[in-house]
Scaffold this active site. Structure first.
Site, PDB file in Angstrom:
ATOM      1  N   ASN A 261       6.824  13.189  -1.079  1.00  0.00           N
ATOM      2  CA  ASN A 261       7.007  13.500  -2.247  1.00  0.00           C
ATOM      3  C   ASN A 261       6.701  14.805  -2.840  1.00  0.00           C
ATOM      4  OD1 ASN A 261       7.426  13.008  -5.191  1.00  0.00           O
ATOM      5  ND2 ASN A 261       5.870  11.418  -5.538  1.00  0.00           N
ATOM      6  N   TRP A 262       7.741  15.579  -3.349  1.00  0.00           N
ATOM      7  CA  TRP A 262       7.525  16.927  -3.619  1.00  0.00           C
ATOM      8  C   TRP A 262       7.102  16.817  -5.213  1.00  0.00           C
ATOM      9  CZ3 TRP A 262      11.806  20.415  -0.881  1.00  0.00           C
ATOM     10  CH2 TRP A 262      11.658  20.144   0.539  1.00  0.00           C
ATOM     11  N   LYS A 263       7.176  15.758  -5.941  1.00  0.00           N
ATOM     12  CA  LYS A 263       6.915  15.781  -7.339  1.00  0.00           C
ATOM     13  C   LYS A 263       7.652  17.210  -8.027  1.00  0.00           C
ATOM     14  CE  LYS A 263       2.850  13.147  -6.399  1.00  0.00           C
ATOM     15  NZ  LYS A 263       1.797  12.589  -6.670  1.00  0.00           N
TER      16      LYS A 263
ATOM     17  N   HIS B 108       6.861   5.132  -9.421  1.00  0.00           N
ATOM     18  CA  HIS B 108       5.629   5.882  -9.267  1.00  0.00           C
ATOM     19  C   HIS B 108       4.503   5.791 -10.379  1.00  0.00           C
ATOM     20  CE1 HIS B 108       2.953   9.102  -8.141  1.00  0.00           C
ATOM     21  NE2 HIS B 108       3.566   8.940  -6.905  1.00  0.00           N
TER      22      HIS B 108
ATOM     23  N   GLU C 124       3.044   7.820 -11.899  1.00  0.00           N
ATOM     24  CA  GLU C 124       3.306   9.128 -12.837  1.00  0.00           C
ATOM     25  C   GLU C 124       4.251   8.791 -13.714  1.00  0.00           C
ATOM     26  OE1 GLU C 124       3.331  12.296  -9.744  1.00  0.00           O
ATOM     27  OE2 GLU C 124       1.257  11.856  -9.225  1.00  0.00           O
TER      28      GLU C 124
ATOM     29  N   GLU D 217       0.102   2.776  -3.639  1.00  0.00           N
ATOM     30  CA  GLU D 217      -0.452   4.093  -4.037  1.00  0.00           C
ATOM     31  C   GLU D 217      -1.757   3.628  -5.296  1.00  0.00           C
ATOM     32  OE1 GLU D 217       2.210   7.376  -2.983  1.00  0.00           O
ATOM     33  OE2 GLU D 217       2.591   6.947  -5.121  1.00  0.00           O
TER      34      GLU D 217
ATOM     35  N   GLY E  24      -3.891  12.548  -5.676  1.00  0.00           N
ATOM     36  CA  GLY E  24      -4.119  13.665  -5.793  1.00  0.00           C
ATOM     37  C   GLY E  24      -5.625  13.922  -6.187  1.00  0.00           C
TER      38      GLY E  24
ATOM     39  N   SER F  47      -3.837  10.640  -1.417  1.00  0.00           N
ATOM     40  CA  SER F  47      -4.517  11.780  -0.777  1.00  0.00           C
ATOM     41  C   SER F  47      -4.625  11.561   0.919  1.00  0.00           C
ATOM     42  CB  SER F  47      -5.986  11.711  -1.219  1.00  0.00           C
ATOM     43  OG  SER F  47      -6.245  12.044  -2.605  1.00  0.00           O
TER      44      SER F  47
ATOM     45  N   GLY G  67       2.124  13.061  -1.267  1.00  0.00           N
ATOM     46  CA  GLY G  67       2.268  14.174  -2.240  1.00  0.00           C
ATOM     47  C   GLY G  67       1.816  15.524  -1.727  1.00  0.00           C
ATOM     48  N   GLY G  68       0.857  16.066  -2.230  1.00  0.00           N
ATOM     49  CA  GLY G  68       0.483  17.317  -2.059  1.00  0.00           C
ATOM     50  C   GLY G  68       0.513  17.782  -0.537  1.00  0.00           C
TER      51      GLY G  68
HETATM   52  P1  13P Z   1      -1.183  12.826  -3.027  1.00  0.00           P
HETATM   53  O1  13P Z   1      -0.723  12.710  -1.642  1.00  0.00           O
HETATM   54  O2  13P Z   1      -1.214  14.315  -3.483  1.00  0.00           O
HETATM   55  O3  13P Z   1      -2.516  12.311  -3.440  1.00  0.00           O
HETATM   56  O4  13P Z   1      -0.036  12.202  -3.848  1.00  0.00           O
HETATM   57  C1  13P Z   1       0.525  10.847  -3.500  1.00  0.00           C
HETATM   58  C2  13P Z   1       1.596  10.291  -4.340  1.00  0.00           C
HETATM   59  O5  13P Z   1       1.580  10.334  -5.409  1.00  0.00           O
HETATM   60  C3  13P Z   1       2.757  10.224  -3.549  1.00  0.00           C
HETATM   61  O6  13P Z   1       3.858   9.775  -4.263  1.00  0.00           O
END
Ligand code: 13P
Length: 254
Positions: free
Chosen positions: A9-11, A97, A99, A170, A176, A216, A237-238
């Site tokens: 997920n590149w956000k 998600h 977010e 998640e 994050g 994470s 994510g990251g």
């Molecule tokens: P991180 O891997 O950056 O913690 O993010 C997880 C995430 O929200 C994937 O959708």
């Protein structure tokens, strides 16, 4: 046996040129044999989806959107439809998600409507669920996630022949933050979720639905997480926007 799945997920990261740089690095860095063990998906920002799909035309890597709207078309400024995602080359879409829930007020009712729209449009949604830190501290994490799963899957059918949806657990406190759920904490929740799926769809189908962990994930903790019985891969994510890390995570699938 459920095949493992790794989704990035590149956000809200990477413009078009950067997206192409990243996907080409990932694509070149993956050995083709890895696709026997794992499916790989990337979810770039909307404007990068089409160029990334064009780039991946002859690759095994699949593409997903990070969100979509529940309606077919119309006066919904700023929104994007399931058919638009498909026309750009998507097979998947992330829905619900944390977010989106936290910053854009999405609730289970809306997410359930999006699930229905995605599936009837032939997209495979990756449904995200997870508790906040205070919910875990109050020992309400299982109850919270159970409610999310049941509400978001209301009237949603699953099938033996075809994958209809994927679930991603998640925990919000792990996203994050650098603090991942331990393999045991994640496995506990995944097995609860599998139990709900069994109630809803029966044993056979529940055993086929993939449940990803997200929060994470990195190349150091991924191996132990992916060894757990009910963890079928990750939503990253990251670490998915650094080619080297994402490749290492994918390669950590046994
Ligand atoms: P991180 O891997 O950056 O913690 O993010 C997880 C995430 O929200 C994937 O959708």
């Amino acid at each position: 046996m459920r095949k493992k799945l790794l989704a990035g997920n590149w956000k809200m990261n990477k413009d078009i040129a950067e997206s192409i740089d990243l996907i080409s690095e990932i694509n070149k860095g993956l050995n083709s044999s890895v696709f026997n063990k794992a499916d790989v998906i990337v979810c770039p920002p909307f404007i990068s989806i089409y160029p990334v799909c064009e780039y991946l035309k002859h690759s095994e890597i699949k593409v997903g959107g990070q969100n979509m709207y529940k309606e077919t078309e119309g006066a919904y400024t700023g929104e994007i439809s399931a058919n638009m995602l498909i026309s750009a080359g998507c097979r998947y879409v992330i829905l619900g998600h944390s977010e989106r829930r936290q910053y854009f007020g999405e609730n289970d009712t809306l997410i359930n409507q999006k699930m229905e729209k995605a599936i009837t449009s032939n997209l495979i949604p990756i449904l995200c669920v997870g508790e906040t830190l205070s919910q875990r501290e109050e020992n309400k994490h299982i109850q919270t996630v159970t409610e999310q799963v049941k509400s978001c899957l209301k009237n949603i059918e699953a099938s033996n022949e075809q994958e209809k949806f994927i679930i991603a657990y998640e925990p919000v406190w792990a996203i994050g933050t650098g603090v991942n759920a331990t393999p045991e904490q994640a496995e506990e929740m995944h097995s609860e979720i599998r139990g709900i799926l069994k109630e809803l769809y029966g044993e056979d189908i529940s055993e086929q639905i993939r449940i990803l962990y997200g929060g994470s994930i990195n190349e150091i903790n991924s191996t132990d997480l992916f060894k757990m019985k009910n963890i079928d891969g990750g939503l990253v994510g990251g670490a998915s926007i650094k080619a080297e890390s994402f490749i290492k995570i994918i390669n950590s699938v046994q």
